[in-house]
Design a protein around this motif. Structure first.
Motif, PDB file in Angstrom:
ATOM      1  N   THR A   1       0.823  -1.210   0.000  1.00 19.74           N
ATOM      2  CA  THR A   1       0.000   0.000   0.000  1.00 19.74           C
ATOM      3  C   THR A   1       0.863   1.268   0.000  1.00 19.74           C
ATOM      4  N   ARG A   2       0.173   2.382  -0.280  1.00 19.44           N
ATOM      5  CA  ARG A   2       0.797   3.705  -0.281  1.00 19.44           C
ATOM      6  C   ARG A   2       2.021   3.791  -1.194  1.00 19.44           C
ATOM      7  N   VAL A   3       1.910   3.129  -2.329  1.00 16.21           N
ATOM      8  CA  VAL A   3       2.873   3.321  -3.415  1.00 16.21           C
ATOM      9  C   VAL A   3       2.036   3.317  -4.688  1.00 16.21           C
ATOM     10  N   GLU A   4       2.628   3.750  -5.784  1.00 18.12           N
ATOM     11  CA  GLU A   4       1.892   3.730  -7.035  1.00 18.12           C
ATOM     12  C   GLU A   4       2.141   2.398  -7.735  1.00 18.12           C
TER      13      GLU A   4
ATOM     14  N   LEU B   1       3.608  14.813  -1.798  1.00 14.30           N
ATOM     15  CA  LEU B   1       2.659  13.686  -1.753  1.00 14.30           C
ATOM     16  C   LEU B   1       3.324  12.500  -1.060  1.00 14.30           C
TER      17      LEU B   1
ATOM     18  N   TYR C   1       1.756  12.107   2.498  1.00 17.33           N
ATOM     19  CA  TYR C   1       0.644  11.154   2.448  1.00 17.33           C
ATOM     20  C   TYR C   1       1.127   9.702   2.475  1.00 17.33           C
ATOM     21  N   LEU C   2       2.306   9.435   1.883  1.00 17.69           N
ATOM     22  CA  LEU C   2       2.713   8.032   1.729  1.00 17.69           C
ATOM     23  C   LEU C   2       3.711   7.594   2.806  1.00 17.69           C
TER      24      LEU C   2
ATOM     25  N   GLY D   1      -1.967   4.016   9.592  1.00 14.78           N
ATOM     26  CA  GLY D   1      -2.054   3.381   8.279  1.00 14.78           C
ATOM     27  C   GLY D   1      -2.224   4.346   7.122  1.00 14.78           C
ATOM     28  N   SER D   2      -2.689   5.557   7.414  1.00 18.25           N
ATOM     29  CA  SER D   2      -2.868   6.551   6.348  1.00 18.25           C
ATOM     30  C   SER D   2      -3.037   7.926   6.975  1.00 18.25           C
TER      31      SER D   2
ATOM     32  N   ARG E   1       8.759   1.925   0.280  1.00 15.05           N
ATOM     33  CA  ARG E   1       8.128   3.250   0.168  1.00 15.05           C
ATOM     34  C   ARG E   1       9.167   4.368   0.082  1.00 15.05           C
TER      35      ARG E   1
END
Lengths: 434, 253
Positions: free
Chosen positions: A13-16, A109, A113-114, A123-124, A416
């Motif tokens: 998560t939290r990656v493109e 970003l 955010y990540l 978690g976010s 990340r």
């Protein structure tokens, strides 16, 4: 300690894009560590087959939502190189502003955010809004908005820019708009300083891990290279033959990944903000150097987790450099100008730029009617995959006595930290069309 | 609705720019969080739940493994929304459908040994509705942030979102732009669905057709445009390759 455990992170998560982490430990011995890219391949190079020179930019922009400005600029540079198109000083200055805008939006970003949720143990960003960190989140949102509005102003749109065309711009900002932007950039500096101080207060969450590796980025005698420069490596120095970039990138396919891997002087190398910092930090604006000092970041820093801090340093640099670029633009007077007229011919062109995640290369061969017959794109994250794998192999034995949950989090944080753009990185190899 | 609907965001093959447009709502995300609960959004959050009412699906569908995942998502969702051109019309990913998958595989991966590896098992590109039923569409490449807000707000309130059925030219005229045909360019505005505020023509670039074709084109007007600028229907078909390749409406395939 003898133990059996596995870490399987599916769709990190939290990656493109889609990446997986696999770690299997039996009797305390590491049986498998693997970073894999499971994103569906999209075949961009194949899509460029038969497309006209002035359509390549719009299509390749769609490789990536986060760095669509960077892809656009690499694409335009490759096309203009193939067609021998020169651009005006104004276009050059505006493109430099565009690259700063993208660097800023992408870096904040990632930082805010990540990556930051890891430092703050959530978690976010969403739960942070209901916590004592709400003000911090709002500061980050403010910086993100500024960078996006700057992109909108220069490029017509933040994602998939519109105004960037072969030979120039389809439309340029007005003097008044540039002045307003400059004022806002200046006003944002205290906000950046606040965010830096907050990050510093949680900086002990950044793992202390180092692994010596090779760093590759563009370098220039004139400035901290982003839009223009020559290939440079911490291992082998400057490489001027940009048409032969393959001698540095050496792509290869691995079975666990739809994205290709690269290597140069060692088993792997790293590109991105930390690589640029390691090679070019002396050319940063003084304020950015101060931010680096706050975190004791000095070249050559071999901790990949510090990439996030290098991004913050670059954010500060981009603000100061943008303020200066706007002064230059206003001094010489901004005016509507038509893009350089193109005379279609056959040829090959290569475009190199530094985008948020590192070195990006587009390479096109056009036929005499200006249609693309061969294309190759080397994406920053491609170049980082092997380095991520090598880092994991050194890192896991160092943290093997932690709980599986802690190990999982540290491995996630490692990936990340590279801010990977996985959907970008799938599907690249030299393509020859028959 | 007494409780807030649970929303999950999923992505398939694409650039994730449309998800990023959601993040780009900035402070306005906070307003949306007042009316919906986001329970899964891999690009920005670690938390995940398989219990959701509305699934927002981004990206086009390339592989059998992706079809399986999409069908599972559909089975869990009461409402499925296709987000962005890759999901709604296959996006630029469909450009490659003019060749067989084996051919592009060989072009891009050469002789690498990937046979039997499901990661590399690629079909032709499909839009989401070619695999599972779609309830609502948010068009564009990338999506328009205001339209996203409108659709989600409407769905959260149990209403049907209104999506324009008229062409981009209507919005372009509202912006008082000089027609790009007049400036010697070729624009797909006359046949493309509006809702983007004609952002490309307004920035001096032609419409590429990313929102798909209008459901029922005002054929008379289109013919009038073509006639006025001495263009043929063939010209339109040729220019549709970026977003509408393979669409019966534009005559290809």
């Amino acid at each position: 300690m003898t133990k059996d455990f596995s870490v399987h992170v599916e769709h990190l998560t939290r990656v493109e894009g889609h990446g997986n982490i696999t770690l299997d430990v039996k009797n305390g011995t590491i049986e498998k560590i693997q970073w894999s890219v499971v994103e569906a391949p999209r075949f961009f190079e194949a899509m460029l087959r038969g497309q006209q020179y002035n359509e390549l930019r719009a299509i390749t922009s769609r490789i990536c939502g986060i760095c669509s400005i960077g892809h656009s600029l690499a694409s335009l540079k490759a096309t203009e190189d193939a067609l021998n198109v020169s651009i005006s000083e104004q276009t050059q200055l505006l493109r430099r502003l565009a690259i700063h805008a993208e660097n800023m939006q992408s870096h904040i970003l990632h930082i805010g955010y990540l990556a930051a949720p890891d430092f703050l143990g959530v978690g976010s960003v969403f739960p942070l809004l209901a916590s004592k960190h709400k003000e911090t989140v709002l500061k980050i949102v403010k910086l993100h908005r500024l960078a996006n509005e700057m992109s909108d102003l220069i490029c017509g749109r933040t994602i998939h820019p519109i105004r960037l065309v072969v030979g120039g711009f389809s439309m340029v900002p007005t003097k008044k708009q540039l002045l307003t932007l400059q004022k806002r950039l200046k006003e944002s500096k205290p906000v950046v300083h606040d965010v830096a101080k907050i990050l510093l207060s949680v900086a002990d969450a950044i793992p202390q891990f180092t692994r010596e590796t090779e760093y590759i980025a563009l370098s220039s005698d004139d400035e901290y290279a982003l839009y223009e420069g020559v290939l440079n490596s911490t291992d082998t120095g400057r490489f001027h033959e940009y048409h032969n970039y393959q001698l540095l990138t050496n792509e290869y396919v691995v079975p666990q990944s739809t994205a290709k891997y690269t290597k140069h002087n060692r088993a792997s190398y790293m590109v991105g903000a930390l690589a640029r910092f390691n090679l070019n930090s002396k050319q940063l604006h003084p304020w950015a150097q101060d931010v680096a000092k706050m975190f004791n970041l000095k070249p050559i820093n071999y901790n990949p987790f510090m990439n996030t801090i290098a991004q913050l340093v670059e954010f500060a640099h981009s603000i100061d450099d943008s303020i200066q670029l706007i002064d230059t633009l206003l001094d010489r007077g901004i005016k509507e100008e038509k893009p350089t007229k193109v005379v279609v011919k056959s040829g090959r062109g290569v475009g190199l730029v530094e985008v948020p995640r590192g070195l990006l290369i587009h390479d096109y061969t056009l036929n005499s009617k200006g249609y693309c017959i061969k294309a190759n794109c080397i994406i920053p994250t491609n170049q980082n995959h092997a380095n991520i794998q090598q880092d994991m192999e050194k890192l896991v034995p160092e943290i093997i006595n932690k709980t599986p949950k802690e190990i999982e989090l540290i491995l996630e944080m490692l990936v990340r930290a590279y801010d990977p753009c996985i959907s970008c990185s799938t599907h690249y190899l030299d393509v020859t069309f028959k | 609705m007494s409780t807030k609907p649970r929303v999950a965001v999923f992505d398939f093959a694409d650039c994730e720019g449309c998800e990023l447009q959601i993040a780009n709502l900035e402070e306005e995300i906070l307003d949306l969080l007042e009316i919906v609960d986001i329970v899964s959004f891999r690009e920005v959050m670690k938390e995940h739940s398989d219990e959701y009412d509305i699934a927002i699906v981004e990206g086009s569908i390339m592989r059998p493994m992706d079809e399986k995942r999409l069908k599972y998502i559909r089975s869990k969702a009461k409402i499925l929304v296709a987000l962005g051109a890759c999901a709604t019309i296959g996006g630029v990913n469909k450009i490659r459908n003019q060749w067989m998958p084996e051919e592009v595989m060989k072009d891009v991966y050469g002789n690498a040994k990937v046979k039997g590896n499901e990661l590399f098992n690629v079909n032709k590109t499909k839009a989401v509705n070619e695999v599972v039923p779609v309830d609502y569409y948010i068009h564009g490449c990338p999506i328009d942030r205001d339209e996203f807000k409108h659709v989600i707000t409407a769905l959260a309130l149990g209403k049907k979102p209104e999506i324009p059925t008229y062409p981009v030219c209507v919005e372009c005229k509202k912006n008082e732009n000089v027609c790009l045909f007049e400036r010697g360019m070729y624009c797909l505005g006359p046949i493309t669905r509006a809702g983007c505020k004609a952002i490309c023509p307004t920035n001096g670039s032609p419409c590429e057709g990313c929102r798909g074709l209008v459901k029922k084109a005002e054929t008379e007007c289109v013919w009038e445009v073509l006639e006025r600028y001495n263009l043929s229907y063939e010209d339109i078909r040729r220019r549709c390759t970026m977003y509408n390749y393979g669409r019966a409406e534009c005559g290809a395939q």
